[in-house]
Design a protein around this motif. Structure first.
Motif, PDB file in Angstrom:
ATOM      1  N   ILE A  96      14.630 -37.865 -22.738  1.00 33.97           N
ATOM      2  CA  ILE A  96      13.428 -38.260 -24.125  1.00 33.97           C
ATOM      3  C   ILE A  96      14.547 -39.271 -24.515  1.00 33.97           C
ATOM      4  N   ASP A  97      14.252 -40.716 -23.953  1.00 32.38           N
ATOM      5  CA  ASP A  97      15.136 -41.707 -24.131  1.00 32.38           C
ATOM      6  C   ASP A  97      14.997 -41.541 -25.783  1.00 32.38           C
ATOM      7  N   SER A  98      14.064 -41.476 -26.804  1.00 30.17           N
ATOM      8  CA  SER A  98      14.179 -42.020 -27.528  1.00 30.17           C
ATOM      9  C   SER A  98      14.720 -40.935 -28.989  1.00 30.17           C
ATOM     10  N   ASP A  99      15.157 -39.346 -27.991  1.00 28.61           N
ATOM     11  CA  ASP A  99      15.446 -38.402 -28.667  1.00 28.61           C
ATOM     12  C   ASP A  99      16.947 -38.074 -28.267  1.00 28.61           C
ATOM     13  N   GLU A 100      17.492 -37.734 -29.562  1.00 21.80           N
ATOM     14  CA  GLU A 100      19.034 -37.495 -29.267  1.00 21.80           C
ATOM     15  C   GLU A 100      19.028 -36.030 -28.871  1.00 21.80           C
ATOM     16  N   ARG A 101      18.410 -35.209 -29.035  1.00 26.24           N
ATOM     17  CA  ARG A 101      18.899 -33.804 -29.332  1.00 26.24           C
ATOM     18  C   ARG A 101      18.928 -33.303 -27.745  1.00 26.24           C
ATOM     19  N   SER A 102      17.690 -34.569 -27.177  1.00 23.52           N
ATOM     20  CA  SER A 102      17.215 -34.091 -25.590  1.00 23.52           C
ATOM     21  C   SER A 102      17.962 -34.237 -24.625  1.00 23.52           C
ATOM     22  N   THR A 103      19.247 -33.604 -24.693  1.00 25.51           N
ATOM     23  CA  THR A 103      19.998 -34.445 -23.736  1.00 25.51           C
ATOM     24  C   THR A 103      20.083 -33.617 -22.898  1.00 25.51           C
ATOM     25  N   PRO A 150      19.778 -27.983 -20.504  1.00 26.15           N
ATOM     26  CA  PRO A 150      20.095 -28.574 -21.996  1.00 26.15           C
ATOM     27  C   PRO A 150      21.000 -27.942 -23.316  1.00 26.15           C
ATOM     28  N   ASN A 151      21.721 -29.549 -23.301  1.00 21.69           N
ATOM     29  CA  ASN A 151      22.927 -29.176 -24.686  1.00 21.69           C
ATOM     30  C   ASN A 151      22.401 -28.928 -25.817  1.00 21.69           C
ATOM     31  N   ASN A 152      20.923 -28.457 -26.101  1.00 14.88           N
ATOM     32  CA  ASN A 152      20.375 -28.027 -27.509  1.00 14.88           C
ATOM     33  C   ASN A 152      20.024 -26.487 -27.208  1.00 14.88           C
TER      34      ASN A 152
END
Length: 483
Positions: A139-146, A169-171
């Motif tokens: 999700i482009d606007s969510d840094e935590r979705s990498t 997912p990194n999260n």
């Protein structure tokens, strides 16, 4: 602001900044370290899966072969694993395979089949013969979705026939990262608290040492008897000893100069009287005058001897900082001894002594701690002074007072005319003396000064006051023997 507070604040500032800096460094290293570990695992996983997928890829069954079936079964497996302090309940790998043109032939999630991934770094770099990896936001606007993607080439007989990518997912690492951050913060806070506690203890220790040195300096300035600090930082103790040594040398020099000046000044009068009387004795004088001048020589010589003796005694005690031979003293017995020593004077003047030094309601004599010789001399001087100012055939009253806990107050009261108002503030000065009743002669002016020095050396006090119904009263307060 006091030096101790400055040291404490400076220490707090340094430790606080160091703690914050170290914590920031640790926290800044946690995420990269954990992600590096995950990337290392993804590299191994991608390469082993690439080997397992090689047969199906070579036979064009990568989307419906045995490899695809096993991967789909993996995606539906249940898991409940407690990893250290957090629980894992999902399987998070996404696996997809592309051909040499970067077209997705298989996707474990099924969402990217047929799409062109040739420009994505994991596929693009692998096709170029390099290590393929990328981290992209879902999700482009969510840094935590990498999501981290690691690719490996699918090889057949030494030739690349496709690319397999493992994504995660990194999260999914956040529980481990959060736990590490909490642990670092907790231990960091504990270490910071311990450091500040140690700093506070050290600061208080140094502050107490400096305070002791400061109190010593103030006491020396005030002319009090005091010892330099012996506890605390070694450097401060050494400084206190150096100051004490310097003080003794300076005081010794000034003391000698002052005493020589005072002694020569006080000796002028009796020496002049002796010289004058001696010159007159050389002439032919009537026997009555000759006897009078001879008496003057004897009395002035005696006064001169007393002056020298008392000055030597006063000089000896003024330079002492502590008592030497401290014993328990029965004050009643000591007073009896003093009265016996002065009995000849008392008989000549017809003066009697009435003593009442027993504690109210007790048959025990009051006891004190001190040096017998000094206290005996002090009592002799007090009683001598009372005899000098008492009229013949009068009574000197000696009483004790125990109203103040831990203190024995001994009062010596005469029946004389009292002390003139102008002299009340000066009676303890060195060489200050008042004429004795019925005589024009003065004493050495050192007796009460000696008593004051003895009282201070015993951590007591001496005072002199006029009584409302006549006479003067000297009050000597001394610490009682605690036993």
């Amino acid at each position: 602001m006091k030096l101790g507070i400055r040291i404490l604040l400076g220490y707090f500032l340094i430790v606080g900044l160091a703690g914050v800096f170290i914590q920031r460094v640790f926290l800044a290293e946690v995420k990269p370290a954990v992600r590096q570990a995950m990337e290392d695992t993804l590299v191994d996983t991608a390469n082993i899966l690439a080997e397992l997928a090689a047969d199906d890829m070579k036979q064009d069954h990568i989307a419906d072969g045995n490899f695809a079936r096993r991967v789909r079964e993996y995606a539906h497996r249940g898991v409940d694993a407690k990893i250290w302090s957090f629980r894992k309940t999902t399987l998070d790998y996404r696996i997809y395979v592309t051909d040499l043109n970067g077209i997705v032939l298989f996707d474990s999630t099924g969402r990217a089949v047929g799409q062109d991934y040739s420009r994505r770094n994991d596929v693009y770099l692998t096709l170029q013969g390099s290590y393929g990896v990328r981290s992209t936001r879902d999700i482009d606007s969510d840094e935590r979705s990498t999501v981290m993607h690691v690719a490996a080439p699918i090889i057949d007989n030494g030739k690349m026939i496709g690319v397999l990518t493992v994504a995660k997912p990194n999260n999914t690492l956040q529980p481990a990262i959060s736990q590490s951050e909490k642990t670092i913060l907790r231990w960091g806070a504990l270490l910071l608290f311990l450091s500040l506690a140690v700093g506070l203890a050290v600061t208080l220790w140094i502050g107490r040492s400096l305070g002791a040195l400061q109190r010593y300096a103030r006491a020396v300035t005030a002319g009090e008897r005091v010892q330099p600090p012996v506890n605390g930082a070694s450097e401060i103790v050494e400084l206190g000893q150096a100051l004490e040594s310097m003080r003794q040398k300076l005081e010794g020099k000034q003391y000698v100069e002052h005493y020589i000046h005072s002694l020569t000044h006080e000796m002028k009068s009796p020496l002049a009287a002796i010289q004058g009387a001696a010159e007159l004795l050389d002439e032919n004088l009537p026997d009555a005058q000759r006897r009078r001048f001879a008496h003057n020589i004897r009395s002035q010589s005696q006064r001169l001897a007393e002056l020298i003796e008392k000055m030597l005694a006063l000089a000896a005690i003024e330079h002492r900082q502590t008592l030497e031979k401290v014993v328990t003293i029965d004050l009643g017995e000591l007073l009896d001894e003093v009265i016996n020593l002065l009995e000849p004077r008392l008989q000549r003047t017809g003066i009697s002594v009435r003593r009442d030094i027993y504690p109210p309601g007790s048959a025990l004599q009051p006891r004190i701690r001190g040096e017998v010789f000094l206290l005996r001399q002090a009592l002799i001087n007090l009683l001598d002074n009372a005899i000098d100012f008492s009229p013949p055939d009068s009574v000197i009253v000696i009483k004790s007072d125990f109203s103040l806990p831990g203190t024995v107050k001994l009062s010596v009261r005469d029946s004389g005319l009292g002390i003139p108002a102008y002299a009340l503030t000066r009676v303890f000065e060195r060489f200050y003396s008042l004429p004795r009743p019925g005589s024009t002669e003065k004493s050495t002016g050192l007796g009460l000064c000696f008593v004051q020095q003895v009282a201070e050396l015993h951590h007591g006090q001496i005072s002199l006051r006029n009584c409302g119904d006549g006479g003067a009263e000297a009050q000597l307060s001394l610490p009682a023997d605690p036993g």
